[in-house]
Design an enzyme around this catalytic site. Structure first.
Site, PDB file in Angstrom:
ATOM      1  N   LYS A   1      58.823 -11.534  30.656  1.00  0.00           N
ATOM      2  CA  LYS A   1      57.430 -11.967  30.507  1.00  0.00           C
ATOM      3  C   LYS A   1      56.955 -12.493  31.848  1.00  0.00           C
ATOM      4  CE  LYS A   1      54.600 -15.465  28.253  1.00  0.00           C
ATOM      5  NZ  LYS A   1      54.439 -16.333  27.088  1.00  0.00           N
TER       6      LYS A   1
ATOM      7  N   LYS B   1      56.278  -7.876  28.562  1.00  0.00           N
ATOM      8  CA  LYS B   1      54.907  -8.375  28.450  1.00  0.00           C
ATOM      9  C   LYS B   1      54.387  -8.814  29.797  1.00  0.00           C
ATOM     10  CE  LYS B   1      52.859 -12.569  26.673  1.00  0.00           C
ATOM     11  NZ  LYS B   1      53.070 -13.823  26.011  1.00  0.00           N
TER      12      LYS B   1
HETATM   13  C1  PBG Z   1      52.838 -18.588  24.352  1.00  0.00           C
HETATM   14  C2  PBG Z   1      52.326 -17.189  24.410  1.00  0.00           C
HETATM   15  C3  PBG Z   1      51.336 -16.660  25.236  1.00  0.00           C
HETATM   16  C4  PBG Z   1      51.184 -15.334  24.859  1.00  0.00           C
HETATM   17  C5  PBG Z   1      52.103 -15.079  23.858  1.00  0.00           C
HETATM   18  N1  PBG Z   1      52.804 -16.232  23.594  1.00  0.00           N
HETATM   19  C6  PBG Z   1      50.496 -17.305  26.262  1.00  0.00           C
HETATM   20  C7  PBG Z   1      51.089 -17.734  27.537  1.00  0.00           C
HETATM   21  O1  PBG Z   1      52.271 -17.508  27.805  1.00  0.00           O
HETATM   22  O2  PBG Z   1      50.363 -18.378  28.282  1.00  0.00           O
HETATM   23  C8  PBG Z   1      50.191 -14.379  25.463  1.00  0.00           C
HETATM   24  C9  PBG Z   1      49.633 -13.382  24.523  1.00  0.00           C
HETATM   25  C10 PBG Z   1      48.371 -12.747  24.991  1.00  0.00           C
HETATM   26  O3  PBG Z   1      47.850 -13.015  26.096  1.00  0.00           O
HETATM   27  O4  PBG Z   1      47.865 -11.938  24.216  1.00  0.00           O
HETATM   28  N2  PBG Z   1      53.634 -18.917  25.431  1.00  0.00           N
HETATM   29 ZN    ZN Z   2      53.978 -21.089  25.744  1.00  0.00          ZN
END
Ligand code: PBG
Ligand code: ZN
Length: 343
Positions: A213, A266
């Site tokens: 991620k 992601k």
């Molecule tokens: C929580 C989380 C996030 C997303 C999924 N789980 C936000 C982030 O990491 O700031 C992003 C999902 C999206 O942008 O659609 N950590």
């Molecule tokens: Zn988070």
């Protein structure tokens, strides 16, 4: 030049027979046959935002066609999707009541909070629906970070992963089929696996790890939707740097060793080389891509400007993930794909 394997074109230049491809995909069905993997409804996982006002049905400005749902409104909405073939959801809790957030993210697994109540409601009403829960603290902490902080704002690793594991176990106890830790804090998969083992839930709870991620500019609409923007600083000390392909490979291997059952890459479209790496490194595991809020909102914005056709570009993006090696898609387009796909 004349041989058995050349054909004559009108410009007079000989064309080798093997260079003629178009006959192989002239028919629409023949074009579908070119897909290594066919896009199907059971590949889609739909993100659901659940809030703490049971009667809420709030449109989300930053995310076209998405809403924050209260548990009472959830059932009729999800019913329409299940009727069209929805198989899996991933839940995000959005506590909106004043004063419930704290340093430890207590509302994450509050028995009366949106996620636990959401799991129970969905399990009761949709026995065949696969229920995943995003596991993180940022939607529930007063500071908006994904873990527990030191005074200087850095993450306290051990306390954080212990807290994340407790949250994951509570989701599993409430009936979640899968937990998906998105915090990116080192070692959380191991703690979650151990927590599930200790609670005698490991045999029926899948851990789908957001292993690769990246920290970038594509989560803005989500953070607005979930109210999870950090009040200070950013997530660069725990989410991966966008150029960090090697780091992503190390994170993928690490999470498999710690006990992940499936992995998520992601964002999706900007990181298809990582998906391809994941398909090699995690070849024996399900691999999901998350087409995140920024990607989704960008495609909508482009369609509104007339730059792309929304349905066509949604399919192109989905097939990009499949070609790169994913077999699951976490997508805000899920409701549309349930209409667009026949299988
Ligand atoms: C929580 C989380 C996030 C997303 C999924 N789980 C936000 C982030 O990491 O700031 C992003 C999902 C999206 O942008 O659609 N950590
Ligand atoms: Zn988070």
């Amino acid at each position: 030049m004349s041989s058995e394997h050349t054909a004559q074109y009108s410009n007079g230049l000989p064309t080798a027979i093997p260079s003629l491809l178009s006959g192989g995909y002239n028919h629409p069905l023949a074009r579908e046959w070119q897909n290594e993997r066919q896009l199907t409804k059971n590949m889609f996982i739909y993100p659901l935002f659940i809030t703490d006002d049971p009667d809420a049905e709030d449109a989300i400005n930053s995310l076209p066609n998405q809403k924050r749902w209260g548990v009472n409104k959830l059932v009729p909405f999800v019913q329409t999707l299940v009727d069209k073939g929805l198989r899996a959801v991933i839940l995000f809790g959005v506590p909106l009541k004043e004063g419930v957030k704290d340093e430890l993210g207590t509302p994450a697994d509050d028995p009366e909070g949106p996620v636990i109540q959401g799991i129970k409601t969905l399990r009761k009403n949709f026995p065949d629906l696969f229920i995943m829960c995003d596991v993180c603290l940022c939607e529930y902490t007063s500071h908006g970070h994904c873990g527990i902080l030191r005074d200087d704002g850095s993450i306290k690793r051990e306390e954080s992963v212990r807290r994340l594991a407790a949250v994951a176990v509570n989701y599993a106890k409430a009936g979640a089929h899968a937990v998906a830790p998105s915090d990116m804090i080192d070692g959380r998969i191991r703690d979650i696996k151990q927590g599930l083992l200790d609670a005698d839930l490991a045999h029926r709870t899948m851990i789908m790890s957001y292993s690769a991620k990246f920290s970038g500019n594509l989560y803005g609409p989500f953070r607005e939707a979930a109210g999870s923007c950090p009040s200070q600083g950013d997530r660069k000390a725990y989410q991966l740097p966008p150029g960090g392909r090697g780091l992503a490979r190390r994170a993928l291997r690490r999470d498999l060793e710690e006990g992940a059952d499936a992995i998520i890459v992601k964002p999706s479209t900007f990181y298809l080389d990582i998906v391809s790496d994941a398909a090699n490194i995690c070849r024996d595991y399900p691999i999901a891509t998350y087409q995140v809020s920024g990607e989704f909102a960008m495609l909508h914005a482009a369609a509104e400007k007339g730059i792309v056709d929304l349905k066509t570009i949604a399919f192109e993006a989905a097939y990009g993930s499949l070609r790169a090696g994913a077999n699951l898609l976490i997508s805000y387009f899920t409701p549309e794909f349930l209409d667009w796909l026949s299988l």
